[in-house]
Write a protein that holds these residues in place. Structure first.
Motif, PDB file in Angstrom:
ATOM      1  N   GLY A 192      36.705  93.517 173.347  1.00  0.00           N
ATOM      2  CA  GLY A 192      38.259  92.976 173.363  1.00  0.00           C
ATOM      3  C   GLY A 192      38.035  91.364 172.965  1.00  0.00           C
ATOM      4  O   GLY A 192      38.993  90.826 172.811  1.00  0.00           O
ATOM      5  N   ARG A 193      36.667  90.839 173.279  1.00  0.00           N
ATOM      6  CA  ARG A 193      36.869  89.119 173.253  1.00  0.00           C
ATOM      7  C   ARG A 193      35.859  89.134 171.929  1.00  0.00           C
ATOM      8  O   ARG A 193      35.926  88.025 171.209  1.00  0.00           O
ATOM      9  N   PHE A 194      34.742  89.783 171.640  1.00  0.00           N
ATOM     10  CA  PHE A 194      33.708  89.360 171.014  1.00  0.00           C
ATOM     11  C   PHE A 194      33.713  90.747 169.549  1.00  0.00           C
ATOM     12  O   PHE A 194      33.920  91.874 170.060  1.00  0.00           O
ATOM     13  N   THR A 195      33.368  90.338 168.597  1.00  0.00           N
ATOM     14  CA  THR A 195      33.260  90.991 167.404  1.00  0.00           C
ATOM     15  C   THR A 195      32.007  91.043 166.691  1.00  0.00           C
ATOM     16  O   THR A 195      31.691  89.830 166.321  1.00  0.00           O
ATOM     17  N   ILE A 196      31.342  92.182 166.697  1.00  0.00           N
ATOM     18  CA  ILE A 196      30.014  92.062 165.908  1.00  0.00           C
ATOM     19  C   ILE A 196      30.254  92.651 164.390  1.00  0.00           C
ATOM     20  O   ILE A 196      31.064  93.676 164.253  1.00  0.00           O
ATOM     21  N   SER A 197      29.629  91.966 163.392  1.00  0.00           N
ATOM     22  CA  SER A 197      29.901  92.274 162.073  1.00  0.00           C
ATOM     23  C   SER A 197      28.554  92.131 161.145  1.00  0.00           C
ATOM     24  O   SER A 197      27.780  91.262 161.910  1.00  0.00           O
ATOM     25  N   ARG A 198      28.498  92.513 160.236  1.00  0.00           N
ATOM     26  CA  ARG A 198      27.220  92.350 159.234  1.00  0.00           C
ATOM     27  C   ARG A 198      27.825  92.430 157.744  1.00  0.00           C
ATOM     28  O   ARG A 198      28.668  92.912 157.372  1.00  0.00           O
ATOM     29  N   ASP A 199      26.917  91.602 156.899  1.00  0.00           N
ATOM     30  CA  ASP A 199      27.042  91.645 155.619  1.00  0.00           C
ATOM     31  C   ASP A 199      25.609  91.809 155.008  1.00  0.00           C
ATOM     32  O   ASP A 199      25.215  91.039 155.204  1.00  0.00           O
ATOM     33  N   ASN A 200      25.297  93.105 154.473  1.00  0.00           N
ATOM     34  CA  ASN A 200      24.360  93.595 154.096  1.00  0.00           C
ATOM     35  C   ASN A 200      23.872  92.862 152.797  1.00  0.00           C
ATOM     36  O   ASN A 200      22.459  92.664 152.264  1.00  0.00           O
ATOM     37  N   ALA A 201      24.884  92.280 151.981  1.00  0.00           N
ATOM     38  CA  ALA A 201      24.569  91.709 151.020  1.00  0.00           C
ATOM     39  C   ALA A 201      23.954  90.232 151.052  1.00  0.00           C
ATOM     40  O   ALA A 201      23.071  89.717 150.246  1.00  0.00           O
ATOM     41  N   LYS A 202      24.205  89.682 152.280  1.00  0.00           N
ATOM     42  CA  LYS A 202      23.694  88.402 152.486  1.00  0.00           C
ATOM     43  C   LYS A 202      22.764  88.511 153.764  1.00  0.00           C
ATOM     44  O   LYS A 202      22.387  87.386 154.206  1.00  0.00           O
ATOM     45  N   ASN A 203      22.313  89.808 154.051  1.00  0.00           N
ATOM     46  CA  ASN A 203      21.375  89.726 155.202  1.00  0.00           C
ATOM     47  C   ASN A 203      21.629  89.009 156.510  1.00  0.00           C
ATOM     48  O   ASN A 203      20.722  88.458 157.184  1.00  0.00           O
ATOM     49  N   THR A 204      22.903  89.270 156.896  1.00  0.00           N
ATOM     50  CA  THR A 204      23.316  88.236 157.912  1.00  0.00           C
ATOM     51  C   THR A 204      24.047  89.183 158.711  1.00  0.00           C
ATOM     52  O   THR A 204      24.733  90.159 158.468  1.00  0.00           O
ATOM     53  N   VAL A 205      24.043  89.085 160.281  1.00  0.00           N
ATOM     54  CA  VAL A 205      24.740  89.952 161.157  1.00  0.00           C
ATOM     55  C   VAL A 205      25.452  88.584 162.133  1.00  0.00           C
ATOM     56  O   VAL A 205      24.890  87.521 162.167  1.00  0.00           O
ATOM     57  N   TYR A 206      26.692  88.824 162.326  1.00  0.00           N
ATOM     58  CA  TYR A 206      27.442  87.914 162.825  1.00  0.00           C
ATOM     59  C   TYR A 206      28.006  88.361 164.446  1.00  0.00           C
ATOM     60  O   TYR A 206      28.222  89.659 164.787  1.00  0.00           O
ATOM     61  N   LEU A 207      28.301  87.597 165.215  1.00  0.00           N
ATOM     62  CA  LEU A 207      28.937  87.714 166.330  1.00  0.00           C
ATOM     63  C   LEU A 207      30.152  86.533 166.584  1.00  0.00           C
ATOM     64  O   LEU A 207      29.832  85.546 166.967  1.00  0.00           O
TER      65      LEU A 207
END
Length: 124
Positions: free
Chosen positions: A66-81
Motif C-alpha cells: 500500500g505504500r511501495f510500488t514495484i514496476s519494470r520497463d523491459n525496453a529500458k532494462n530497468t526495475v523501479y521501486l
C-alpha cells in the motif's frame, strides 16, 4: 555477466517519497524476475517487493504493501521501486536482485544476481 546498478537513494523526511531505480545489463532482462530487498543496521536482509518477467505479477512484504510500488520497463532494462509515506523504519540499504525463474521468490537464496545497494534514510 549480469550487472545491476541501483540509484535514487538518499535522505528524506518521514511521510515523503523516493523512487529507486535498478539498471540491468549483461543478459536478457525480460528473462529475469526482479526483486527489491533491504537491510537495516543490525538486522538481516529482508524481502521488500518482487515483480514477474512480463505478466505484471507482483508481490509485496506486508510492511510496505500500500505504500511501495514495484514496476519494470523491459525496453529500458530497468526495475523501479516507488516508495511513498516513508517511515523511519524504512531506513536501510536497498538492493535489487535478479532471478531466472517463473515465480517471484521472497527468499534471497533464489536470486543469483545482486546490485551494490543504495542507502535510504528516513528522518523522523
Amino acid at each position: 555477466q549480469v550487472q545491476l546498478v541501483e540509484s535514487g537513494g538518499g535522505l528524506v523526511q518521514a511521510g515523503g517519497s523516493l523512487r529507486l531505480s535498478c539498471t540491468f545489463s549483461g543478459r536478457t532482462f525480460s528473462t529475469y524476475n526482479m526483486g527489491w530487498f533491504r537491510q537495516a543496521p543490525g538486522k538481516e536482509r529482508e524481502f521488500v517487493a518482487g515483480i514477474g518477467r512480463s505478466d505484471g505479477s507482483v508481490d509485496y512484504a506486508d510492511s510496505v504493501k500500500g505504500r511501495f510500488t514495484i514496476s519494470r520497463d523491459n525496453a529500458k532494462n530497468t526495475v523501479y521501486l516507488q516508495m511513498s509515506s516513508l517511515k523511519a523504519d524504512d531506513t536501510a540499504v536497498y538492493y535489487c536482485a535478479g532471478a531466472i525463474s517463473s515465480l517471484i521468490w521472497r527468499s534471497e537464496q533464489r536470486y543469483s544476481t545482486w546490485g551494490q545497494g543504495t542507502q535510504v534514510t528516513v528522518s523522523s
